[in-house]
Design a protein around this motif. Structure first.
Motif, PDB file in Angstrom:
ATOM      1  N   ILE A 195     -27.900  54.422  79.270  1.00  0.00           N
ATOM      2  CA  ILE A 195     -28.220  54.371  80.615  1.00  0.00           C
ATOM      3  C   ILE A 195     -28.759  52.992  80.900  1.00  0.00           C
ATOM      4  O   ILE A 195     -28.291  52.261  82.026  1.00  0.00           O
ATOM      5  CB  ILE A 195     -29.102  55.549  81.014  1.00  0.00           C
ATOM      6  N   ARG A 196     -29.699  52.566  80.152  1.00  0.00           N
ATOM      7  CA  ARG A 196     -30.206  51.008  80.539  1.00  0.00           C
ATOM      8  C   ARG A 196     -29.132  50.140  80.231  1.00  0.00           C
ATOM      9  O   ARG A 196     -28.907  49.031  80.878  1.00  0.00           O
ATOM     10  CB  ARG A 196     -31.361  50.879  79.462  1.00  0.00           C
ATOM     11  N   ARG A 197     -28.282  50.325  79.109  1.00  0.00           N
ATOM     12  CA  ARG A 197     -27.644  49.026  78.810  1.00  0.00           C
ATOM     13  C   ARG A 197     -26.603  48.921  79.726  1.00  0.00           C
ATOM     14  O   ARG A 197     -25.988  48.037  79.845  1.00  0.00           O
ATOM     15  CB  ARG A 197     -26.880  49.516  77.081  1.00  0.00           C
ATOM     16  N   GLY A 243     -18.055  54.255  90.015  1.00  0.00           N
ATOM     17  CA  GLY A 243     -18.231  53.530  89.104  1.00  0.00           C
ATOM     18  C   GLY A 243     -19.245  53.911  87.948  1.00  0.00           C
ATOM     19  O   GLY A 243     -18.976  53.517  86.970  1.00  0.00           O
ATOM     20  N   ASN A 244     -20.195  54.812  88.454  1.00  0.00           N
ATOM     21  CA  ASN A 244     -21.231  55.240  87.462  1.00  0.00           C
ATOM     22  C   ASN A 244     -20.542  55.963  86.556  1.00  0.00           C
ATOM     23  O   ASN A 244     -20.976  56.227  85.283  1.00  0.00           O
ATOM     24  CB  ASN A 244     -22.538  55.636  88.117  1.00  0.00           C
ATOM     25  N   LYS A 255     -18.884  54.369  83.988  1.00  0.00           N
ATOM     26  CA  LYS A 255     -19.774  53.478  82.660  1.00  0.00           C
ATOM     27  C   LYS A 255     -20.353  54.664  81.759  1.00  0.00           C
ATOM     28  O   LYS A 255     -20.315  54.337  80.907  1.00  0.00           O
ATOM     29  CB  LYS A 255     -20.977  52.925  83.681  1.00  0.00           C
ATOM     30  N   VAL A 256     -20.259  55.925  82.258  1.00  0.00           N
ATOM     31  CA  VAL A 256     -20.867  56.915  81.424  1.00  0.00           C
ATOM     32  C   VAL A 256     -19.721  57.078  80.670  1.00  0.00           C
ATOM     33  O   VAL A 256     -19.896  57.334  79.131  1.00  0.00           O
ATOM     34  CB  VAL A 256     -21.219  58.314  82.217  1.00  0.00           C
ATOM     35  N   LEU A 257     -18.569  57.400  80.920  1.00  0.00           N
ATOM     36  CA  LEU A 257     -17.355  57.703  80.108  1.00  0.00           C
ATOM     37  C   LEU A 257     -17.104  56.450  78.867  1.00  0.00           C
ATOM     38  O   LEU A 257     -17.048  56.513  77.701  1.00  0.00           O
ATOM     39  CB  LEU A 257     -15.983  57.688  81.014  1.00  0.00           C
ATOM     40  N   LEU A 258     -17.213  55.036  79.279  1.00  0.00           N
ATOM     41  CA  LEU A 258     -17.321  54.138  78.554  1.00  0.00           C
ATOM     42  C   LEU A 258     -18.278  54.159  77.605  1.00  0.00           C
ATOM     43  O   LEU A 258     -18.184  53.858  76.179  1.00  0.00           O
ATOM     44  CB  LEU A 258     -17.072  52.705  79.232  1.00  0.00           C
ATOM     45  N   SER A 259     -19.570  54.442  77.911  1.00  0.00           N
ATOM     46  CA  SER A 259     -20.843  54.306  77.084  1.00  0.00           C
ATOM     47  C   SER A 259     -20.651  55.580  75.794  1.00  0.00           C
ATOM     48  O   SER A 259     -20.782  55.577  74.772  1.00  0.00           O
ATOM     49  CB  SER A 259     -21.971  54.705  77.945  1.00  0.00           C
ATOM     50  N   VAL A 310     -13.216  51.997  91.436  1.00  0.00           N
ATOM     51  CA  VAL A 310     -14.462  51.826  91.392  1.00  0.00           C
ATOM     52  C   VAL A 310     -14.912  50.675  92.076  1.00  0.00           C
ATOM     53  O   VAL A 310     -14.129  49.779  92.384  1.00  0.00           O
ATOM     54  CB  VAL A 310     -14.972  51.496  89.931  1.00  0.00           C
ATOM     55  N   ASP A 311     -16.131  50.633  92.397  1.00  0.00           N
ATOM     56  CA  ASP A 311     -16.472  49.651  93.332  1.00  0.00           C
ATOM     57  C   ASP A 311     -16.617  48.254  92.524  1.00  0.00           C
ATOM     58  O   ASP A 311     -16.751  48.093  91.511  1.00  0.00           O
ATOM     59  CB  ASP A 311     -17.977  49.871  94.179  1.00  0.00           C
ATOM     60  N   VAL A 312     -16.594  46.938  93.404  1.00  0.00           N
ATOM     61  CA  VAL A 312     -16.885  45.933  92.911  1.00  0.00           C
ATOM     62  C   VAL A 312     -17.975  45.565  91.606  1.00  0.00           C
ATOM     63  O   VAL A 312     -17.688  45.065  90.519  1.00  0.00           O
ATOM     64  CB  VAL A 312     -16.906  44.799  93.872  1.00  0.00           C
ATOM     65  N   GLY A 313     -19.124  46.119  92.087  1.00  0.00           N
ATOM     66  CA  GLY A 313     -20.383  45.804  91.236  1.00  0.00           C
ATOM     67  C   GLY A 313     -19.971  46.447  89.684  1.00  0.00           C
ATOM     68  O   GLY A 313     -20.134  45.899  88.920  1.00  0.00           O
ATOM     69  N   ALA A 314     -19.687  47.802  89.943  1.00  0.00           N
ATOM     70  CA  ALA A 314     -19.326  48.515  88.580  1.00  0.00           C
ATOM     71  C   ALA A 314     -18.177  47.905  87.863  1.00  0.00           C
ATOM     72  O   ALA A 314     -18.203  47.781  86.587  1.00  0.00           O
ATOM     73  CB  ALA A 314     -19.029  49.987  89.139  1.00  0.00           C
ATOM     74  N   LYS A 315     -17.332  47.325  88.658  1.00  0.00           N
ATOM     75  CA  LYS A 315     -16.180  46.796  88.024  1.00  0.00           C
ATOM     76  C   LYS A 315     -16.556  45.534  87.093  1.00  0.00           C
ATOM     77  O   LYS A 315     -16.223  45.577  86.011  1.00  0.00           O
ATOM     78  CB  LYS A 315     -15.273  46.243  89.063  1.00  0.00           C
ATOM     79  N   ALA A 316     -17.477  44.679  87.749  1.00  0.00           N
ATOM     80  CA  ALA A 316     -18.038  43.647  86.926  1.00  0.00           C
ATOM     81  C   ALA A 316     -18.721  44.025  85.620  1.00  0.00           C
ATOM     82  O   ALA A 316     -18.588  43.456  84.638  1.00  0.00           O
ATOM     83  CB  ALA A 316     -18.787  42.655  87.756  1.00  0.00           C
ATOM     84  N   ALA A 317     -19.477  45.245  85.810  1.00  0.00           N
ATOM     85  CA  ALA A 317     -20.183  45.740  84.567  1.00  0.00           C
ATOM     86  C   ALA A 317     -19.506  46.203  83.863  1.00  0.00           C
ATOM     87  O   ALA A 317     -19.819  45.863  82.455  1.00  0.00           O
ATOM     88  CB  ALA A 317     -21.187  46.729  85.262  1.00  0.00           C
ATOM     89  N   ILE A 318     -18.193  46.891  84.105  1.00  0.00           N
ATOM     90  CA  ILE A 318     -17.441  47.402  83.086  1.00  0.00           C
ATOM     91  C   ILE A 318     -16.551  46.415  82.266  1.00  0.00           C
ATOM     92  O   ILE A 318     -16.600  46.402  81.096  1.00  0.00           O
ATOM     93  CB  ILE A 318     -16.583  48.373  83.630  1.00  0.00           C
ATOM     94  N   HIS A 319     -16.384  45.127  83.041  1.00  0.00           N
ATOM     95  CA  HIS A 319     -15.667  44.153  82.345  1.00  0.00           C
ATOM     96  C   HIS A 319     -16.619  43.474  81.358  1.00  0.00           C
ATOM     97  O   HIS A 319     -16.365  43.194  80.407  1.00  0.00           O
ATOM     98  CB  HIS A 319     -15.463  43.106  83.388  1.00  0.00           C
ATOM     99  N   GLU A 320     -17.916  43.331  81.883  1.00  0.00           N
ATOM    100  CA  GLU A 320     -18.914  42.652  80.925  1.00  0.00           C
ATOM    101  C   GLU A 320     -19.114  43.668  79.407  1.00  0.00           C
ATOM    102  O   GLU A 320     -18.981  43.148  78.618  1.00  0.00           O
ATOM    103  CB  GLU A 320     -20.037  42.603  81.709  1.00  0.00           C
ATOM    104  N   MET A 321     -18.938  44.839  79.893  1.00  0.00           N
ATOM    105  CA  MET A 321     -19.081  45.764  78.512  1.00  0.00           C
ATOM    106  C   MET A 321     -18.028  45.755  77.660  1.00  0.00           C
ATOM    107  O   MET A 321     -18.110  45.447  76.522  1.00  0.00           O
ATOM    108  CB  MET A 321     -19.438  47.383  79.034  1.00  0.00           C
ATOM    109  N   LEU A 322     -16.741  45.351  78.235  1.00  0.00           N
ATOM    110  CA  LEU A 322     -15.649  45.410  77.445  1.00  0.00           C
ATOM    111  C   LEU A 322     -15.636  44.011  76.638  1.00  0.00           C
ATOM    112  O   LEU A 322     -15.387  43.900  75.415  1.00  0.00           O
ATOM    113  CB  LEU A 322     -14.380  45.598  78.332  1.00  0.00           C
ATOM    114  N   ALA A 323     -16.163  43.284  77.342  1.00  0.00           N
ATOM    115  CA  ALA A 323     -16.066  41.748  76.769  1.00  0.00           C
ATOM    116  C   ALA A 323     -17.119  41.699  75.491  1.00  0.00           C
ATOM    117  O   ALA A 323     -17.097  41.197  74.549  1.00  0.00           O
ATOM    118  CB  ALA A 323     -16.544  40.607  77.765  1.00  0.00           C
TER     119      ALA A 323
END
Lengths: 325, 501
Positions: free
Chosen positions: B379-381, B399-400, B403-407, B426-439
């Motif tokens: 949840i933190r990561r 979006g959240n 993130k749960v699914l990806l985590s 998903v909204d823009v904020g979550a989108k950026a976070a998901i991109h970051e997680m993938l990278a």
């Protein structure tokens, strides 16, 4: 899906309503139980006697055990309508085998038979991809037919006094202790193990569970086996307490077990519920039964009250689900 | 005549249509073009009363629709053939054609002479005929598509809308359908159709409207357009989320996923590709090009008819079920998080633990508290909000949830991660976070296979992009912004480049 619509605020989540609803839902049924309990205690002085209370637990032990098994199947998104037939079959089996295998041997074999019949249900549902409602409706006739065949339509009886061990009392009857033990065991299995989490997942979203690497066929066979074993155990209690069994004894059991779970708050749509809810549901139905007797109410209204209660429970479940979207 | 004025529509935070206006005149064949997710299908569904817009007006021959219901649109003379087949599989062709029609009030449609005669007339007029007594489910997909068209024509519509009508037809029938559309328009019918085939649009349509990201980009006579000009308008230049510079995998990075000649029905036709450690490979293509089906074959969610997969240097295997893939280190974040990914009624902690049996000890015994402790880390990561492991997943924002699914899948410690449309809706904020997680996952050595219908996302994240069309790989390019048009050309199958078969 556009990048251009960017400047909207990321959507804020408002979690407040969810937990509050869940809390109400968790407690609502318990409050209801306490209410009935208090009402009976005030209205009928004989209700409070320890004799009556232990009698209630003893009376509900069979439907309670069946309801615990039913809860597992319902949580996993299925129904077991064959519990009543398995119950009758195992009851008859235990009576007929006691001469040959002794009391313990007869009980063990009868429970294993229940497990086996449940496994057949599970295999038909999981491997044959048959809807569980239909599959167990069909097998309930087949199993009941077997029960009739082995008794040739008669009542099976035994004169072995040891067979009636379930009536012995150690604070509560043996039947009550068996019920409590099964409820605790299945409660732990569902709430605290990987197996239990798997059942919730399969009932909540079978495709997600499959893609998560959960072996759905195994789970389905296992859960119907457990349900069958529970019905078998309940059947043994019935046979043991009466000293006899015939094929008509389980006719209302399967639906009563489902009704108990639902009244307790187990969702018929699967994925939600707990074993303690089935126990609470069974207790509520038993208290209503007990109340009708103690208060000298006309028993013809009892089924009406039962039915309305089930409707109310299902209605609540739908309402809560809809609000959650 | 069909008029759509300032149509707006949003699903949650995702705006699908943003003030689109369109005018289709009687006797005109009007094509609507756009990338995946540009809002075309939603627009025509609004015109046919299947979807209610948030704002805007729909009018037929100058009269506004009384209500946004299929019935009101139908009474106004609008008929639609949607992408989804809507015939009743177990009933006959005749019954389907007259479904909801008033021709036979009492008794069997099958025995009505009037109905049969009317059906025969329409078949005669349109040049397609189907056996009236055949059961719909027994028809081929192409014939079921024709059935949908016949069902519209039986009502003699003023406005006929078709959403990708030729995608499931063979060339001969597609040609006959185009001839039919021309004949209908000559007789004064307004024809509106969506197509992904640019040559079809250029050949058939009189007028072409291009949408991009829910906005109207252009609307004009087809003579003024070429394949290149249309692609240019569809792709455009979009402002985008900023993408961090890509970390290239080391040149000697070994191959972690190797798919060899995968076939699945008619959707996946002999696809081979490989992914190296730390590499992000993007799969581009139109919806229905077979990318998701290919991904499902890789993990064994669907059983491929032919072909093998090698996971992390293991032996080549024919995927059978997801369990085997997961234990070998190949995991997939499916396309539809609600249907395929999450158990919506359960908590974040439980969902995170679902595919990761090792969180608990022997027999899988674990107190909810222990699952929750394990979940807190993710949840933190992933910055999942609300930051509560006990929160029910169904109550989280899209979006959240994603993130749960990806985590959940990253928590399995995969060697290869397949993500299918990870940021849809998903909204823009979550989108950026998901991109970051993938990278980050790629930077830590995971091989990533990214399916996205958003070209920007592919270009921003992928090191290499493989283009799918009709179940085949048609091109492969570097993940450079300059390749945008080459990718679109290959995906749309425009003449010249790309389709190198």
């Amino acid at each position: 899906m556009s990048d251009v619509t960017a400047p909207e605020q990321p959507q804020e989540v408002t979690p407040t309503r969810g937990p509050r609803i869940r809390a109400t839902r968790d407690l609502g049924i318990v409050v209801f139980l306490v209410g009935i309990f208090a009402a009976l205690a005030i209205a009928a002085p004989s209700f409070r006697t320890s004799g009556n209370l232990s009698n209630i637990v003893n009376q509900m032990s069979m439907q309670g055990i069946a309801a615990c098994g039913a809860t597992l199947t319902i949580v996993s998104g299925g129904f077991d309508l064959s519990q009543g037939s398995v119950y009758a079959f195992c009851a008859i089996l235990s009576v007929m085998l006691v001469h040959t295998f002794g009391v313990l041997g007869a009980f063990v074999i009868a429970v294993l038979a229940g497990l086996g019949l449940g496994a057949i249900n599970g295999a038909i549902i999981a491997l044959g991809r048959v809807n569980s409602f239909i599959a167990t409706l069909a097998t309930s006739y087949v199993f009941l037919g077997f029960a009739t065949v082995i008794t040739q339509g008669n009542v099976a009886t035994t004169s072995n006094q040891n067979f009636m061990v379930m009536n012995n009392t150690y604070g509560l009857t043996v039947a009550s202790w068996v019920f409590i033990a099964i409820a605790v065991l299945l409660g732990i299995l569902l709430a605290y193990t990987r197996f239990g989490r798997g059942l919730y997942a399969i009932g909540g979203n079978p495709e997600a569970a499959r893609l998560s690497g959960i072996n759905i066929s195994f789970y389905r066979i296992a859960v119907f086996s457990i349900s069958g074993a529970c019905a078998g155990a309940a059947g043994i209690i019935a046979a043991s307490q009466a000293g006899s069994a015939d094929s008509s004894i389980g006719s209302t059991l399967a639906l009563l077990a489902i009704a108990s779970s639902v009244v307790g708050g187990v969702s018929i749509l699967g994925g939600q519920g707990a074993v303690w809810r089935a126990v609470v549901g069974a207790l509520i139905l038993e208290l209503i039964n007990n109340g009708f007797v103690l208060l000298n109410l006309n028993p013809v209204y009892e089924d009406v009250v039962f039915g309305l209660l089930v409707l109310l429970a299902v209605g609540m479940d739908q309402l809560l689900r809809r609000r959650r979207t | 005549m069909l008029e759509l004025q300032n149509i707006e529509k949003a699903y949650g935070p995702a705006r699908v249509l943003d003030g689109v206006t369109l005018l289709a005149r009687p006797g005109q064949i009007h094509a609507v073009l756009g990338e995946n997710g540009a809002g075309k299908s939603t627009l025509v569904k609004i015109a046919a009363g299947l979807v209610r817009p948030d704002a805007g007006l729909v009018a037929v021959n100058g009269d506004p629709l009384k209500a946004f219901t299929p019935r009101a649109a139908r009474e106004a003379g609008v008929e639609i053939v949607t992408q989804e087949l809507t015939s009743v599989p177990a009933r006959t062709v005749l019954e389907n054609v007259f479904l909801g029609h008033r021709v036979v009030a009492v008794g069997s449609v099958q025995r009505s002479k009037h109905a049969r005669q009317r059906f025969a007339e329409v078949c005669e007029e349109c040049g397609f005929s189907l056996p009236g007594d055949a059961i719909a489910a027994d028809l081929s997909i192409a014939d079921r598509q024709i059935l949908e068209v016949l069902r519209c024509l039986i009502r003699r519509p003023k406005v006929l809308i078709l959403d990708e009508p030729t995608s499931s037809l063979d060339e001969e029938r597609a040609h006959r359908l185009r001839v039919l559309l021309r004949r209908l328009s000559d007789a004064g019918t307004t024809v509106l159709f969506i197509s992904h085939f640019l040559n079809e649009v250029l050949e058939t349509a009189d007028w072409v409207t291009v949408l991009r990201d829910g906005r109207l980009i252009s609307s004009g006579p087809t003579e003024e357009e070429t394949e290149a000009s249309l692609i240019n308008k569809m792709v455009g230049r979009t402002l985008s989320v900023l993408y961090a510079p890509k970390t290239l995998p080391p040149a000697e990075a070994e191959t972690v996923l190797e798919a060899n000649d995968i076939w699945w029905g008619s959707a996946v036709r002999g696809v081979s590709l490989h992914v190296r450690r730390g590499e992000i490979v993007g799969l581009a293509g139109l919806i229905g090009a077979g990318r998701s089906e290919f991904a499902r074959c890789l993990v064994g969610a669907a059983k491929p008819d032919r072909g093998t997969v090698r996971i992390a240097g293991g032996p080549p295997i024919r995927p059978r079920n997801p369990r085997r893939a997961i234990s070998a280190g190949l995991v997939m974040v499916p396309e539809d998080r609600k249907q395929q990914g999450l158990v919506l009624g359960r908590s974040v902690a439980e969902n995170l633990a679902l595919s990761k049996p090792q969180t608990s000890g022997h027999l899988g015994f674990a107190l909810p508290r222990r699952l929750e402790d394990a979940a807190r880390d993710w949840i933190r990561r992933a910055d999942i909000r609300p930051a509560s492991p006990a929160a029910v997943v169904g109550e989280l924002s899209g979006g959240n949830q994603q993130k749960v699914l990806l985590s959940k899948w990253l928590a399995c410690g995969p060697k290869i991660l397949i993500v299918d449309e990870p940021t849809r809706g998903v909204d823009v904020g979550a989108k950026a976070a998901i991109h970051e997680m993938l990278a980050q996952a790629a930077a830590s050595g995971v091989g990533v296979l990214l399916i996205s219908s958003e070209l920007e996302e592919l270009l921003g994240l992928a090191h290499r992009i493989v283009v799918f069309r009709k179940g085949e790989v048609v091109d492969e390019v570097e993940g450079e912004a300059s390749e945008r048009e080459r990718i679109m050309t290959a995906a749309f199958g425009a003449a010249g480049m790309g389709a190198d078969e």
